[in-house]
Design a protein around this motif. Structure first.
Motif, mmCIF file in Angstrom:
data_model
loop_
_atom_site.group_PDB
_atom_site.id
_atom_site.type_symbol
_atom_site.label_atom_id
_atom_site.label_comp_id
_atom_site.label_asym_id
_atom_site.label_seq_id
_atom_site.Cartn_x
_atom_site.Cartn_y
_atom_site.Cartn_z
ATOM 1 N N ARG A 84 -3.376 2.585 -4.457
ATOM 2 C CA ARG A 84 -4.315 2.873 -3.375
ATOM 3 C C ARG A 84 -3.737 2.423 -2.036
ATOM 4 O O ARG A 84 -3.847 3.135 -1.028
ATOM 5 C CB ARG A 84 -5.649 2.160 -3.648
ATOM 6 N N SER A 85 -3.151 1.242 -2.023
ATOM 7 C CA SER A 85 -2.573 0.715 -0.790
ATOM 8 C C SER A 85 -1.393 1.569 -0.320
ATOM 9 O O SER A 85 -1.188 1.769 0.886
ATOM 10 C CB SER A 85 -2.096 -0.726 -1.012
ATOM 11 N N ASP A 127 -4.650 -0.600 -7.661
ATOM 12 C CA ASP A 127 -4.865 -1.128 -6.319
ATOM 13 C C ASP A 127 -3.610 -0.948 -5.467
ATOM 14 O O ASP A 127 -3.685 -0.611 -4.279
ATOM 15 C CB ASP A 127 -5.267 -2.593 -6.390
ATOM 16 N N ALA A 128 -2.440 -1.202 -6.074
ATOM 17 C CA ALA A 128 -1.177 -1.007 -5.358
ATOM 18 C C ALA A 128 -0.975 0.458 -4.998
ATOM 19 O O ALA A 128 -0.483 0.787 -3.901
ATOM 20 C CB ALA A 128 -0.012 -1.515 -6.209
#
Length: 257
Positions: free
Chosen positions: A254-255, A251-252
């Motif tokens: 992706r961000s 997720d990190a």
């Protein structure tokens, strides 16, 4: 997960499995491990045959299961500490190094779907290896008395260990874009879990919290034929924690994109 998300995870896992089986690296790893285990199996069998006369005359002497099958599967469980980091090092780090992770992130699978799909593919590879290893002592069933219940217990315990080690490997692979570094990190974590309670055991302590955190604590009962829910729960907990952390790391990433 929704039905569509589960279907996407299954597709990704199938794709990863196909990628594993077309890579010479995967075949070489499998062949090398099986060759080493086969050699150990033949040595154990030769030793058992040499001692068969003495064993037959002894009361309550260990049989084929305890002298050949269980040591063979124990050897596999030890080899997995090194094998799994080599297997999982490319799952996410390789995608980042080849700049293909962005494409995967845009596929609509979701962060957890990516992590679980890759974990399932690696776990499937290890289950195949475990099955082929277990087939060696099972080949003796026609001429020897095997304790199939004990073999099943050891098989299940190592399968759960494989799931936990795969999750650790996926987590390590998510931390870096360098597969070799990912393998080193996973190996370090595996060894840490293996020797975590060494100091406590030297002091004669075997029932403390630090013992619970150590990997061997939850494998040894299975090698004696005992399959406890607390041991399976430990492997399941390690698996869930590592997959959750890996999902957060993806997720990190992706961000960051």
């Amino acid at each position: 997960m929704s039905t569509g998300r589960l279907s996407a995870v299954a597709v990704l896992a199938g794709h990863e499995v196909r990628r594993l089986w077309v890579q010479p690296w995967s075949w070489g790893l499998l062949a090398g491990t099986l060759a080493l285990l086969s050699y150990f199996f033949l040595l154990s069998l030769d030793g058992f045959l040499a001692l068969s006369t003495k064993l037959a005359a002894a009361t309550d002497a260990p049989g084929v299961t305890d002298l050949i099958a269980v040591p063979l599967l124990r050897t596999l469980s030890n080899l997995q500490l090194l094998l799994v980091p080599l297997l999982t090092m490319r799952v996410i780090a390789g995608e980042r190094r080849q700049h293909s992770l962005t494409l995967l992130l845009s596929a609509g699978i979701g962060n957890s779907g990516i992590v679980v799909g890759k974990w399932l593919a690696c776990l499937g590879y290890l289950i195949v290896l475990l099955t082929l290893t277990a087939a060696m002592p099972l080949a003796l069933a026609g001429g020897a008395n095997l304790d199939f219940g004990k073999l099943a217990v050891v098989f299940v315990a190592i399968a759960f260990e494989s799931a936990a080690l795969c999750a650790i490997g996926v987590l390590a692979s998510s931390w870096t874009a360098q597969p070799v570094l990912a393998a080193a990190l996973a190996l370090a974590l595996n060894l840490l879990l293996t020797v975590l309670d060494a100091g406590a055991r030297l002091q004669g302590v075997s029932n403390s919290a630090i013992n619970y955190l150590a990997l061997p604590t939850h494998l040894e009962p299975a090698f004696r034929g005992v399959l406890a829910s607390v041991d399976l729960g430990y492997f399941a907990l390690v698996t869930m924690v590592c997959l959750t952390l890996a999902t957060q790391r993806v997720d990190a990433l992706r961000s960051a994109d």
